[in-house]
Scaffold this motif. Structure first.
Motif, PDB file in Angstrom:
ATOM      1  N   GLU A 254       2.673  -9.233  11.237  1.00 40.51           N
ATOM      2  CA  GLU A 254       3.948  -9.394  10.699  1.00 40.51           C
ATOM      3  C   GLU A 254       4.162  -9.894   9.313  1.00 40.51           C
ATOM      4  O   GLU A 254       4.981  -9.473   8.528  1.00 40.51           O
ATOM      5  CB  GLU A 254       4.807 -10.348  11.573  1.00 40.51           C
ATOM      6  N   GLN A 255       3.228 -10.771   8.800  1.00 40.17           N
ATOM      7  CA  GLN A 255       3.111 -11.508   7.488  1.00 40.17           C
ATOM      8  C   GLN A 255       2.902 -10.284   6.582  1.00 40.17           C
ATOM      9  O   GLN A 255       3.211 -10.340   5.333  1.00 40.17           O
ATOM     10  CB  GLN A 255       2.154 -12.442   7.548  1.00 40.17           C
ATOM     11  N   ALA A 256       1.803  -9.410   6.920  1.00 48.20           N
ATOM     12  CA  ALA A 256       1.432  -8.122   5.938  1.00 48.20           C
ATOM     13  C   ALA A 256       2.737  -7.551   5.871  1.00 48.20           C
ATOM     14  O   ALA A 256       3.065  -6.971   4.774  1.00 48.20           O
ATOM     15  CB  ALA A 256       0.377  -7.426   6.658  1.00 48.20           C
ATOM     16  N   ILE A 257       3.560  -7.142   6.971  1.00 50.16           N
ATOM     17  CA  ILE A 257       4.791  -6.465   6.690  1.00 50.16           C
ATOM     18  C   ILE A 257       5.803  -7.117   5.769  1.00 50.16           C
ATOM     19  O   ILE A 257       6.152  -6.303   4.849  1.00 50.16           O
ATOM     20  CB  ILE A 257       5.241  -6.230   8.133  1.00 50.16           C
ATOM     21  N   GLU A 258       5.842  -8.352   5.924  1.00 54.54           N
ATOM     22  CA  GLU A 258       6.968  -9.259   5.057  1.00 54.54           C
ATOM     23  C   GLU A 258       6.297  -9.230   3.573  1.00 54.54           C
ATOM     24  O   GLU A 258       7.040  -8.794   2.472  1.00 54.54           O
ATOM     25  CB  GLU A 258       6.951 -10.603   5.482  1.00 54.54           C
ATOM     26  N   ARG A 259       4.948  -9.318   3.446  1.00 51.27           N
ATOM     27  CA  ARG A 259       4.461  -9.277   2.048  1.00 51.27           C
ATOM     28  C   ARG A 259       4.801  -7.590   1.209  1.00 51.27           C
ATOM     29  O   ARG A 259       4.862  -7.570   0.077  1.00 51.27           O
ATOM     30  CB  ARG A 259       2.796  -9.348   2.037  1.00 51.27           C
ATOM     31  N   VAL A 260       4.305  -6.697   1.970  1.00 50.26           N
ATOM     32  CA  VAL A 260       4.471  -5.325   1.306  1.00 50.26           C
ATOM     33  C   VAL A 260       6.118  -4.864   1.250  1.00 50.26           C
ATOM     34  O   VAL A 260       6.296  -4.689   0.056  1.00 50.26           O
ATOM     35  CB  VAL A 260       3.789  -4.417   2.546  1.00 50.26           C
ATOM     36  N   LEU A 261       7.041  -5.470   2.191  1.00 52.61           N
ATOM     37  CA  LEU A 261       8.277  -5.196   1.656  1.00 52.61           C
ATOM     38  C   LEU A 261       8.812  -5.977   0.472  1.00 52.61           C
ATOM     39  O   LEU A 261       9.456  -5.563  -0.455  1.00 52.61           O
ATOM     40  CB  LEU A 261       8.988  -5.776   2.955  1.00 52.61           C
ATOM     41  N   GLU A 262       8.317  -7.344   0.530  1.00 53.39           N
ATOM     42  CA  GLU A 262       8.651  -7.813  -0.833  1.00 53.39           C
ATOM     43  C   GLU A 262       7.857  -7.162  -2.022  1.00 53.39           C
ATOM     44  O   GLU A 262       8.490  -6.939  -3.124  1.00 53.39           O
ATOM     45  CB  GLU A 262       8.057  -9.305  -0.853  1.00 53.39           C
TER      46      GLU A 262
ATOM     47  N   SER B  87      -1.828   4.434  -5.465  1.00 53.35           N
ATOM     48  CA  SER B  87      -1.262   3.305  -6.456  1.00 53.35           C
ATOM     49  C   SER B  87      -0.824   1.947  -5.895  1.00 53.35           C
ATOM     50  O   SER B  87      -0.689   1.089  -6.438  1.00 53.35           O
ATOM     51  CB  SER B  87      -0.344   4.039  -7.437  1.00 53.35           C
ATOM     52  N   PHE B  88      -0.392   2.146  -4.745  1.00 52.96           N
ATOM     53  CA  PHE B  88       0.305   1.053  -3.914  1.00 52.96           C
ATOM     54  C   PHE B  88      -0.219   0.675  -2.531  1.00 52.96           C
ATOM     55  O   PHE B  88      -0.913  -0.279  -2.499  1.00 52.96           O
ATOM     56  CB  PHE B  88       2.048   1.288  -3.806  1.00 52.96           C
ATOM     57  N   VAL B  89      -0.187   1.491  -1.889  1.00 52.44           N
ATOM     58  CA  VAL B  89      -0.794   1.260  -0.388  1.00 52.44           C
ATOM     59  C   VAL B  89      -2.110   0.885  -0.395  1.00 52.44           C
ATOM     60  O   VAL B  89      -2.332  -0.186   0.332  1.00 52.44           O
ATOM     61  CB  VAL B  89      -0.575   2.397   0.492  1.00 52.44           C
ATOM     62  N   LYS B  90      -2.776   1.427  -0.872  1.00 51.79           N
ATOM     63  CA  LYS B  90      -4.382   1.044  -0.962  1.00 51.79           C
ATOM     64  C   LYS B  90      -4.570  -0.465  -1.632  1.00 51.79           C
ATOM     65  O   LYS B  90      -5.538  -1.033  -1.304  1.00 51.79           O
ATOM     66  CB  LYS B  90      -5.220   1.928  -1.711  1.00 51.79           C
ATOM     67  N   LYS B  91      -3.663  -0.873  -2.269  1.00 50.86           N
ATOM     68  CA  LYS B  91      -3.797  -2.375  -2.946  1.00 50.86           C
ATOM     69  C   LYS B  91      -3.321  -3.380  -2.024  1.00 50.86           C
ATOM     70  O   LYS B  91      -3.308  -4.236  -2.487  1.00 50.86           O
ATOM     71  CB  LYS B  91      -3.097  -2.034  -4.438  1.00 50.86           C
ATOM     72  N   GLN B  92      -2.598  -3.148  -0.922  1.00 50.44           N
ATOM     73  CA  GLN B  92      -1.908  -4.186   0.123  1.00 50.44           C
ATOM     74  C   GLN B  92      -2.848  -4.530   0.946  1.00 50.44           C
ATOM     75  O   GLN B  92      -3.288  -3.744   1.756  1.00 50.44           O
ATOM     76  CB  GLN B  92      -0.483  -3.599   0.347  1.00 50.44           C
ATOM     77  N   VAL B  93      -2.789  -5.969   0.876  1.00 49.07           N
ATOM     78  CA  VAL B  93      -3.827  -6.459   1.818  1.00 49.07           C
ATOM     79  C   VAL B  93      -2.994  -6.421   3.091  1.00 49.07           C
ATOM     80  O   VAL B  93      -1.592  -6.901   3.220  1.00 49.07           O
ATOM     81  CB  VAL B  93      -3.939  -8.007   1.420  1.00 49.07           C
TER      82      VAL B  93
ATOM     83  N   ASP C 274       6.974   7.945   7.952  1.00 49.07           N
ATOM     84  CA  ASP C 274       5.710   7.277   7.576  1.00 49.07           C
ATOM     85  C   ASP C 274       5.504   6.293   8.471  1.00 49.07           C
ATOM     86  O   ASP C 274       6.516   5.449   8.951  1.00 49.07           O
ATOM     87  CB  ASP C 274       6.164   6.432   6.097  1.00 49.07           C
ATOM     88  N   ILE C 275       4.269   6.449   9.039  1.00 46.38           N
ATOM     89  CA  ILE C 275       3.782   5.535   9.995  1.00 46.38           C
ATOM     90  C   ILE C 275       2.639   4.483   9.393  1.00 46.38           C
ATOM     91  O   ILE C 275       1.650   5.115   9.028  1.00 46.38           O
ATOM     92  CB  ILE C 275       3.391   6.137  11.431  1.00 46.38           C
ATOM     93  N   VAL C 276       3.219   3.229   9.431  1.00 41.56           N
ATOM     94  CA  VAL C 276       2.279   2.484   8.703  1.00 41.56           C
ATOM     95  C   VAL C 276       1.932   1.366   9.679  1.00 41.56           C
ATOM     96  O   VAL C 276       2.527   0.774  10.406  1.00 41.56           O
ATOM     97  CB  VAL C 276       2.861   1.891   7.395  1.00 41.56           C
TER      98      VAL C 276
ATOM     99  N   SER D 200       3.771  13.160  -4.183  1.00 40.52           N
ATOM    100  CA  SER D 200       4.292  11.893  -4.506  1.00 40.52           C
ATOM    101  C   SER D 200       3.790  10.691  -3.479  1.00 40.52           C
ATOM    102  O   SER D 200       3.460   9.680  -3.848  1.00 40.52           O
ATOM    103  CB  SER D 200       5.890  11.887  -4.253  1.00 40.52           C
ATOM    104  N   SER D 201       3.515  11.400  -2.227  1.00 40.47           N
ATOM    105  CA  SER D 201       3.002  10.546  -1.173  1.00 40.47           C
ATOM    106  C   SER D 201       1.538   9.916  -1.422  1.00 40.47           C
ATOM    107  O   SER D 201       1.087   8.983  -1.231  1.00 40.47           O
ATOM    108  CB  SER D 201       2.944  11.064   0.201  1.00 40.47           C
ATOM    109  N   ASP D 202       0.631  11.235  -1.746  1.00 44.09           N
ATOM    110  CA  ASP D 202      -0.608  10.767  -2.507  1.00 44.09           C
ATOM    111  C   ASP D 202      -0.568   9.631  -3.575  1.00 44.09           C
ATOM    112  O   ASP D 202      -1.411   8.825  -3.449  1.00 44.09           O
ATOM    113  CB  ASP D 202      -1.305  12.030  -3.037  1.00 44.09           C
ATOM    114  N   ASP D 203       0.280   9.573  -4.505  1.00 43.66           N
ATOM    115  CA  ASP D 203       0.354   8.792  -5.787  1.00 43.66           C
ATOM    116  C   ASP D 203       0.647   7.484  -5.041  1.00 43.66           C
ATOM    117  O   ASP D 203       0.161   6.414  -5.484  1.00 43.66           O
ATOM    118  CB  ASP D 203       1.331   9.119  -6.888  1.00 43.66           C
ATOM    119  N   PHE D 204       1.593   7.318  -4.141  1.00 48.14           N
ATOM    120  CA  PHE D 204       2.223   5.987  -3.494  1.00 48.14           C
ATOM    121  C   PHE D 204       1.040   5.653  -2.887  1.00 48.14           C
ATOM    122  O   PHE D 204       0.715   4.404  -3.019  1.00 48.14           O
ATOM    123  CB  PHE D 204       3.312   6.506  -2.584  1.00 48.14           C
ATOM    124  N   ASP D 205       0.201   6.279  -2.104  1.00 52.50           N
ATOM    125  CA  ASP D 205      -0.837   5.687  -1.380  1.00 52.50           C
ATOM    126  C   ASP D 205      -1.937   5.188  -2.261  1.00 52.50           C
ATOM    127  O   ASP D 205      -2.602   4.211  -2.104  1.00 52.50           O
ATOM    128  CB  ASP D 205      -1.426   6.923  -0.448  1.00 52.50           C
TER     129      ASP D 205
END
Length: 98
Positions: free
Chosen positions: A59-67, A29-35, A52-54, A22-27
């Motif tokens: 801080e703006q990147a954190i806010e964008r990803v959380l949204e 399909s989602f993580v790699k696409k986040q600026v 998970d350590i990201v 599931s982590s591989d899929d999440f990474d």
């Protein structure tokens, strides 16, 4: 740079193998696409806990990803295997040593 630490345990009946798949899929399909996400590390402790350590650019990147997480099926699937309260801690990097 900022680091988010999100500790969790697995829901009853969920194997570590399922977590890793599931982590591989999440990474992919989602993580790699986040600026703004610079790096992600999945860790475990010796007592059945995980985190998970990201690493984020700012801080703006954190806010964008959380949204973005709020409307993502991939995120919902990954988070559904976790037994936690959804809390995380954010740390600002003061200095790094290589």
């Amino acid at each position: 740079m900022h680091i988010a630490l999100a500790p969790f345990t697995l829901r009853a009946g969920v194997s570590e193998e399922t977590l890793l798949m599931s982590s591989d899929d999440f990474d992919a399909s989602f993580v790699k696409k986040q600026v703004g996400i610079l790096r992600r590390i999945l860790v475990r402790d010796g007592e059945g806990g995980y985190a998970d350590i990201v690493f984020f650019a700012d801080e703006q990147a954190i806010e964008r990803v959380l949204e973005a997480e709020q409307n993502s099926e991939v995120c919902a699937t990954f988070f559904s295997i976790m037994d936690d309260d959804g809390s995380h801690r954010v740390f600002e990097v003061l200095k790094t040593y290589e």
